[in-house]
Structures are given as structure tokens and as C-alpha cells.
Design an enzyme around this catalytic site. Sequence first.
Site, PDB file in Angstrom:
ATOM      1  N   HIS A 176      69.031  51.507  25.849  1.00 45.79           N
ATOM      2  CA  HIS A 176      68.730  50.481  26.859  1.00 45.79           C
ATOM      3  C   HIS A 176      69.559  49.248  26.506  1.00 45.79           C
ATOM      4  CE1 HIS A 176      64.490  52.236  27.669  1.00 45.79           C
ATOM      5  NE2 HIS A 176      65.175  52.364  28.779  1.00 45.79           N
ATOM      6  N   CYS A 271      60.935  45.312  24.255  1.00 45.03           N
ATOM      7  CA  CYS A 271      60.462  46.524  24.935  1.00 45.03           C
ATOM      8  C   CYS A 271      58.971  46.469  25.202  1.00 45.03           C
ATOM      9  CB  CYS A 271      60.748  47.765  24.090  1.00 45.03           C
ATOM     10  SG  CYS A 271      62.463  48.023  23.698  1.00 45.03           S
TER      11      CYS A 271
HETATM   12  N1  ARG Z   1      60.183  55.608  23.477  1.00 43.47           N
HETATM   13  C1  ARG Z   1      60.635  54.763  24.527  1.00 43.47           C
HETATM   14  C2  ARG Z   1      61.732  55.458  25.304  1.00 43.47           C
HETATM   15  O1  ARG Z   1      62.527  56.139  24.691  1.00 43.47           O
HETATM   16  C3  ARG Z   1      61.112  53.452  23.974  1.00 43.47           C
HETATM   17  C4  ARG Z   1      61.429  52.437  25.016  1.00 43.47           C
HETATM   18  C5  ARG Z   1      62.062  51.211  24.478  1.00 43.47           C
HETATM   19  N2  ARG Z   1      62.085  50.187  25.469  1.00 43.47           N
HETATM   20  C6  ARG Z   1      63.095  49.350  25.741  1.00 43.47           C
HETATM   21  N3  ARG Z   1      62.951  48.437  26.644  1.00 43.47           N
HETATM   22  N4  ARG Z   1      64.250  49.484  25.107  1.00 43.47           N
HETATM   23  O2  ARG Z   1      61.838  55.353  26.488  1.00 43.47           O
END
Ligand code: ARG
Length: 296
Positions: A176, A271
Amino acid sequence: MEQLQWGRRYVAVEPSHFRIEYAINPFMDVADQPDPALALAQWQAMVGAIEGLGGTVDVLTQRPDAPDMVYAMNLGLGLVRQDGSRHVVMSHMRYAERRMETLSAQPWFAGTGATTSYVGRDGVGAHLEAGDAFAFRGDLVVGHGPRTEELALKHLATELGVRVRGLRITHPGMYHLDLAFCPLDDRRALVCPSALDDASAAALLELVPEPLVLTEEEALTTFCANSVVVGRTVVMPACPDRVRAQLEEWGFEVVLVDVSEFHKGGGSIRCLTNPVDIALGRDLAVVPGGEVLLPA
Ligand code: ARG
């Protein structure tokens, strides 16, 4: 230097069913489970820190069948229209394992009086994960590749009437954009160029007048880009000395909050929090019809 106008109102999900049930990013390992009591205490300390800075945090209940729902940033992209009404573009998660989160988040946002829309759902249409999207210098900067699809950028630009600047993410560990980019004020941001392809890295460094450049190692091992900014305070999971020195020289205060249990799922403070006070016409310039800019 103008401080960020957004970042004072957040939505978060209290971790009551947080666990590592599957692995959809390189940090997740089903053999390495979080401690539920410690995770809750860390989350409460994070919420307390944001509230202590004058921010507000609205809390959603976690679905028992949605272990990753604690990463509230990915529920949707919230905006305030010029007439003060609120809108949320719901995420359409890349992985089916997370798609049920939106089923609860959409009615919850609607219940707060926001209108909602989607760019894809139930596996049909473009993927969008809101952790890829930031308001910066009047534009919506959106990472695409591992999670959000390039097609979603066109939908966002047209629907919202904003300029979208797309950046192609190529690093599997920075899946992300919020693992590699953190706007600090109207001129400065934490930037980890190694998350992006060469053209996108160059475009991002050109967009940020005063970048604080992070190494790949700093971003991946400390999650320091995954921070939130409340006025002149940066709430961070960790901060390398070099980064802290630069932030303090720029007049920022660093507040550290340990959310290490959540690093097991591949996410940190940003996150876990979703800002819902990004305003059209203030943080995002109004561009009738919208526009998408991609690096050459
Ligand atoms: N386990 C989640 C996923 O892989 C983690 C999300 C992390 N969130 C973020 N905004 N980077 O989707």
C-alpha cells in the site's frame, strides 16, 4: 509552511477478533499470532495518543469473520464535500478474504449520515484499497499495483471531480502507498522511493518540494512511514534517529506508540486509522470531470 488541515477526525476498528488467519502480504505468518490483550492495549494507547493531541476517533465494531478489519484505513476513502456533507468511496479489496469488511463498514458509514459509492464490489470491477490514497498539495495521490488497480484511478477522478496522480507500486513489501509515503505538511512528506517503479519514484520526488527520503530498510523494518500527522505532531510506531532529527529540525514533535502486535498483520498506525476529514475544495482541488496523471 502550512500544516495539514486534515487528520483530526478518524475512524478506527477496536481489535476484538484480530488474528493472522491467512497470509496476503509478506509480513503475515499464521504461525506468528498476535497476543489479543497486548494488541488491545496497544490500540487503546494509540487512540489515547491521537485524542490527547485533540483528534477524535470514532470506533467501529470488528466482525468476527474479518480478522484484518482492524486495519480501518482500507475500509474506504472518506471526503467532506464543499456543502459539508460527507461521502465515502468504499474499498473493493483485492483479496476475497477481506471483502466482507465493507459489508459492515458501508452501513456504518451510511448510519453516520455519509453517502457511499463503490468503484467495484464482490470481485467485479476495479480494486481499490484506501490505504493507497492521500490528499497532497491539492491532488489525490494514489498508489496502484499490488492492491488498487489502475482502472480505479479513472473512477475516482471522474466521480469525485479531482486530479488523481497515479504511482505504480512495485515492491511486494510496500503493497500500500501508506507504507512508503506520509504527507507531513503542504511541502514535506516521508517518501520511500524504492516502493515504486523508476518513473513513479521520480514523479513523487518531484511532487514533494521537501522530501524526507527513507531507505527501503527504514520503511520495511520500522513501519515509520505508516504514521499519522495531527497538526505538527507525527504519531509514529518507531522513528530512526536520522528521521527524528530532520522532523524536529522542521518543527515537528514525534510521539511514539508501540503497535508491534499489528505489524504481524503487515500494518501500523496509519493502517489502523482512517481520516474522514479530507475536504474537497480545501485539501483536494475541484477539477470538473476529473483528471488522471500518470508518470510518462
Ligand atoms: N493484513 C492487511 C492486508 O494485507 C494489512 C493492511 C495494512 N493496511 C494499510 N493501510 N497498509 O491487507
